[in-house]
Design an enzyme around this catalytic site. Structure first.
Site, short mmCIF file in Angstrom:
data_model
loop_
_atom_site.label_atom_id
_atom_site.label_comp_id
_atom_site.label_asym_id
_atom_site.label_seq_id
_atom_site.Cartn_x
_atom_site.Cartn_y
_atom_site.Cartn_z
N LYS A 1 8.64 -34.55 -74.55
CA LYS A 1 9.67 -34.42 -73.51
C LYS A 1 9.23 -35.17 -72.26
O LYS A 1 8.23 -34.79 -71.63
CB LYS A 1 9.90 -32.95 -73.15
N GLY B 1 1.39 -32.42 -65.30
CA GLY B 1 2.39 -32.08 -64.30
C GLY B 1 1.77 -31.22 -63.22
O GLY B 1 0.55 -31.26 -62.99
N SER B 2 2.59 -30.40 -62.60
CA SER B 2 2.12 -29.61 -61.46
C SER B 2 1.25 -28.44 -61.92
O SER B 2 1.39 -27.95 -63.05
CB SER B 2 3.33 -29.07 -60.69
N GLU C 1 -3.29 -31.33 -67.55
CA GLU C 1 -3.67 -32.30 -66.49
C GLU C 1 -2.78 -32.01 -65.30
O GLU C 1 -1.58 -32.28 -65.34
CB GLU C 1 -3.46 -33.74 -66.98
N CYS D 1 -1.50 -38.90 -59.34
CA CYS D 1 -2.37 -37.72 -59.25
C CYS D 1 -3.75 -38.09 -58.73
O CYS D 1 -4.47 -37.25 -58.20
CB CYS D 1 -2.47 -37.06 -60.61
N GLU E 1 -1.08 -29.81 -52.26
CA GLU E 1 -0.74 -31.16 -52.71
C GLU E 1 0.61 -31.58 -52.12
O GLU E 1 1.58 -30.83 -52.23
CB GLU E 1 -0.67 -31.17 -54.24
#
Ligand code: NAD
Length: 486
Positions: A178, A231-232, A253, A287, A389
């Site tokens: 996805k 992602g987050s 990650e 990132c 972040e």
């Protein structure tokens, strides 16, 4: 390869392009113009169910397909990405807002490298054997897991999507993937490429949709045995809470708040040039971007003047125009989040050295989402600005006096993804590298990537490592066989 705009994307399930079963679609926006320019399926558990069934059907044959055959197909995918580089780069830029020149030199070459690297890797992947003198010999098989899920973010869309899919396929798994609902187009185009390259039906299935409906359905599905997620940290925690009790293999990650530690004995010109790059490439939406610049006090004033001057030279504008260094922020939601963070920094007492404002362009970009590259000082390590972040074109400056203080500041967040160190003193570089809480350290460089190296973070930046053998190990299950010697 080109899409007719406005387009309606389809899922790729069992080798067929299909509409979502619910008939529900999401709008897709060009962030440089603010216009809806297409629609994507908002898939749900029913679509995921179909994809898993297709993958399970394909798995028995794919898992025993000879390595050389898998190598040939994955290499063909890499070749086709190269052949269509310009169209893919353009699609990525329209979808994401990143400069077209960047899509061409970074995102697309890396997407094909990912396939080429793991195509080659699988040909060299070996397993262990442990001999027990005259008792027994052990050998370890590494078998594909089965059907695995790959979920990726919007910041490096095809680059990170392929970084997961390529090792999963190379290792003999079938994949439910996805892409981010914010940047789905190049994943859709990749499906066409995979078909042309001869990837058997059902080996790769791409379902489009948002996190709550589609992403969660992938994570929850009992037939999907491993999840590779980028992602987050927020979504990573949510995914872990669902997948861990099901004993799924997990690679996460996640976010970062990366420091650059700049000493007075650095190579000044190189440091300045690369720190601009590490702070603002892709509008700071990588990132690995440095967002907290820690500077030895003796050069703090010199640095701040020179840095702010160079930052102000970064031209922001239409990402299709190669003269612009910075493009658009990926979405309205993210644009608003970054502007809120800048407001918070001001309320916390931060001084804006440059930037700090939204830009309104004219013509076709009048409704796009653009922010001036922003540099902020006078904020302590505990402020929200230095803790959370932002993931945009915003950096802070903090001075330090000693190596110990630099380390303390570097380690003073919940994150631990990447650290950049600038010094000519190799002993100092070794000392800090060993003690800084980060999965990735760059000394006198930034974003130099060897795909064989372990990639990932510590603390709230993630669990597990991608890259090289680490990725092939993640996507295989080791099985030890112990044979007694007669
Ligand atoms: P996000 O977490 O909002 O979404 C990432 C992906 O997960 C999307 O495909 C989304 O649809 C899906 N998703 C969201 N919630 C989900 C859920 N509950 N279950 C399953 N899937 C879900 O992240 P984003 O905004 O797309 O990307 C930005 C973030 O990604 C930043 O925090 C950035 O640091 C991080 N990132 C990390 C790395 C790394 O290698 N560590 C690389 C790139 C980006």
């Amino acid at each position: 390869m080109n899409l007719t705009i406005p387009y309606q994307l389809e899922n790729f399930i069992g080798g067929n392009f299909t509409a979502p079963l619910s008939g529900m679609f999401l709008n897709n926006v060009n962030p440089a113009t603010g216009e809806v320019y297409g629609q994507i399926p908002n898939s749900n558990d029913k679509d995921v169910e179909q994809a898993v069934a297709a993958a399970q059907k394909a798995f028995p044959a794919w898992s025993v397909t000879p390595a050389e055959k898998r190598f040939t197909i994955l290499n063909s995918i890499a070749d086709l990405i190269d052949t269509h580089l310009n169209e893919l780069a353009e699609a990525e830029t329209i979808d994401n807002g990143k400069p077209l020149w960047l899509s061409k030199v970074m995102d697309m070459p890396r997407a094909s490298s990912n396939f080429r690297f793991f195509a080659t890797g699988l040909m060299h992947f070996a397993t262990d054997s442990h001999a027990m003198e005259d008792t027994a010999i052990n050998y370890t098989l590494r078998q594909p897991i089965g059907v695995v899920g790959c979920i990726s973010p919007w910041n490096l869309p095809l680059y990170l999507f392929t970084w997961k899919i390529a090792p999963a396929l190379a290792a003999g798994n079938c994949v439910i993937a996805k892409p981010s609902e914010v940047t789905p187009v190049t994943a859709f185009l990749l499906a066409k490429i995979c078909k042309e390259a001869g990837l058997p039906d059902g080996v790769l299935n791409i379902v489009h949709g948002d996190g709550p409906n589609c992403g969660e359905a992938i994570v929850k599905h009992p037939g999907i045995k491993a999840i590779s997620f980028t992602g987050s940290t927020r979504a990573g925690a949510q995914i872990a809470s669902v997948a861990a009790p099901m004993f799924k293999k997990l690679s996460l990650e996640l976010g970062g708040k990366n420091p650059a530690i700049i000493f007075s004995d650095c190579n000044w010109e190189l440091m300045l040039k690369e720190t601009i790059r590490s702070s603002f490439t892709n509008q700071g939406q990588i990132c690995l971007c440095t967002s907290r610049l820690l500077i030895e006090r003796t050069i703090y004033d010199k640095f701040k003047t020179a840095f702010a001057e160079k930052v102000q030279q970064l031209t922001v504008g239409d990402p299709m125009n190669d003269n612009n260094r910075q493009g658009a922020i990926v979405s309205k939601v993210h644009f608003e989040k970054i502007m809120r963070c800048i407001e918070t920094a001001k309320q916390e007492g931060g001084t804006i050295l440059c930037g700090g404002t939204a830009i309104t362009l004219t013509g076709k970009n009048a409704n796009g989402y653009f922010i001036t590259p922003t540099v902020i000082e006078n904020l302590g390590p505990a402020t929200q600005t230095n803790q959370e972040e932002i993931f945009g074109p915003v950096v802070t400056l903090q001075p330090f006096d000693t190596v110990e203080e630099a380390l303390q500041l570097a380690n003073a967040t919940q994150y631990g993804l990447a650290t950049t160190i600038w010094t000519q003193d190799i002993n100092k570089a070794h000392t800090i590298s060993a003690q800084v809480q980060s999965g990735i350290i760059w000394v006198n460089c930034w974003l130099v990537r060897d795909l064989r190296t372990p990639f990932g973070g510590v603390k709230n930046s993630g669990v597990g490592r991608e890259g090289g053998w680490e990725a092939l190990r993640f996507f295989t299950e080791p099985k030890n066989i112990c044979i007694a010697l007669a």
